[in-house]
Write a protein that holds these residues in place. Structure first.
Motif, PDB file in Angstrom:
ATOM      1  N   UNK A 164       0.855  -1.182   0.000  1.00  0.00           N
ATOM      2  CA  UNK A 164       0.000   0.000   0.000  1.00  0.00           C
ATOM      3  C   UNK A 164       0.894   1.237   0.000  1.00  0.00           C
ATOM      4  N   UNK A 165       0.539   2.195  -0.823  1.00  0.00           N
ATOM      5  CA  UNK A 165       1.322   3.424  -0.955  1.00  0.00           C
ATOM      6  C   UNK A 165       1.003   4.377   0.194  1.00  0.00           C
ATOM      7  N   UNK A 166       1.973   4.600   1.065  1.00  0.00           N
ATOM      8  CA  UNK A 166       1.814   5.542   2.163  1.00  0.00           C
ATOM      9  C   UNK A 166       2.416   6.903   1.815  1.00  0.00           C
ATOM     10  N   UNK A 167       2.924   7.054   0.596  1.00  0.00           N
ATOM     11  CA  UNK A 167       3.513   8.328   0.179  1.00  0.00           C
ATOM     12  C   UNK A 167       2.468   9.206  -0.503  1.00  0.00           C
ATOM     13  N   UNK A 168       1.276   9.183   0.043  1.00  0.00           N
ATOM     14  CA  UNK A 168       0.172  10.019  -0.421  1.00  0.00           C
ATOM     15  C   UNK A 168      -0.252  10.899   0.751  1.00  0.00           C
ATOM     16  N   UNK A 169      -1.118  11.856   0.506  1.00  0.00           N
ATOM     17  CA  UNK A 169      -1.495  12.781   1.573  1.00  0.00           C
ATOM     18  C   UNK A 169      -2.927  12.623   2.057  1.00  0.00           C
ATOM     19  N   UNK A 170      -3.627  11.589   1.593  1.00  0.00           N
ATOM     20  CA  UNK A 170      -4.993  11.329   2.033  1.00  0.00           C
ATOM     21  C   UNK A 170      -5.075   9.921   2.614  1.00  0.00           C
ATOM     22  N   UNK A 171      -5.606   9.823   3.826  1.00  0.00           N
ATOM     23  CA  UNK A 171      -5.735   8.540   4.514  1.00  0.00           C
ATOM     24  C   UNK A 171      -6.941   7.788   3.973  1.00  0.00           C
ATOM     25  N   UNK A 172      -6.729   6.518   3.616  1.00  0.00           N
ATOM     26  CA  UNK A 172      -7.812   5.674   3.101  1.00  0.00           C
ATOM     27  C   UNK A 172      -8.157   4.588   4.119  1.00  0.00           C
ATOM     28  N   UNK A 173      -9.222   3.879   3.858  1.00  0.00           N
ATOM     29  CA  UNK A 173      -9.617   2.738   4.706  1.00  0.00           C
ATOM     30  C   UNK A 173      -8.486   1.711   4.752  1.00  0.00           C
TER      31      UNK A 173
END
Length: 87
Positions: free
Chosen positions: A19-28
């Motif tokens: 899972x890509x954690x290098x984003x700025x929006x938290x997903x389920x």
């Protein structure tokens, strides 16, 4: 708390999750992985005062900024890890 993010990363549930954690929006998906993480609290303790970008411990950059404001913490430097490694 981790001295740097890589100290506890090897034990994090996010490692190898795909899972890509290098984003700025938290997903389920982020939340589910963090819920099973053995170093969740250490990650959060590190991230709130130190990380401006990406998802860390179920928090977005905006959430951590709000937390810092409420706790009276300064904004982190843009690239603190690079500066520590250079010294």
């Amino acid at each position: 708390m981790f001295r740097d993010p890589f100290e506890g990363y090897r034990d994090g549930a996010c490692r190898g999750s795909g899972v890509d954690f290098t984003v700025n929006k938290v997903t389920r998906e982020h939340k589910d992985i963090c819920d099973s993480c053995p170093v969740f609290q250490q990650c959060k303790d590190y991230a709130v005062p130190n990380e401006k970008w990406n998802v860390w411990a179920k928090t977005s950059p905006i959430t951590r900024k709000r937390m810092r404001t409420l706790q009276g913490l300064p904004e982190p430097e843009l690239f603190p890890l690079e500066e520590r490694q250079a010294s």
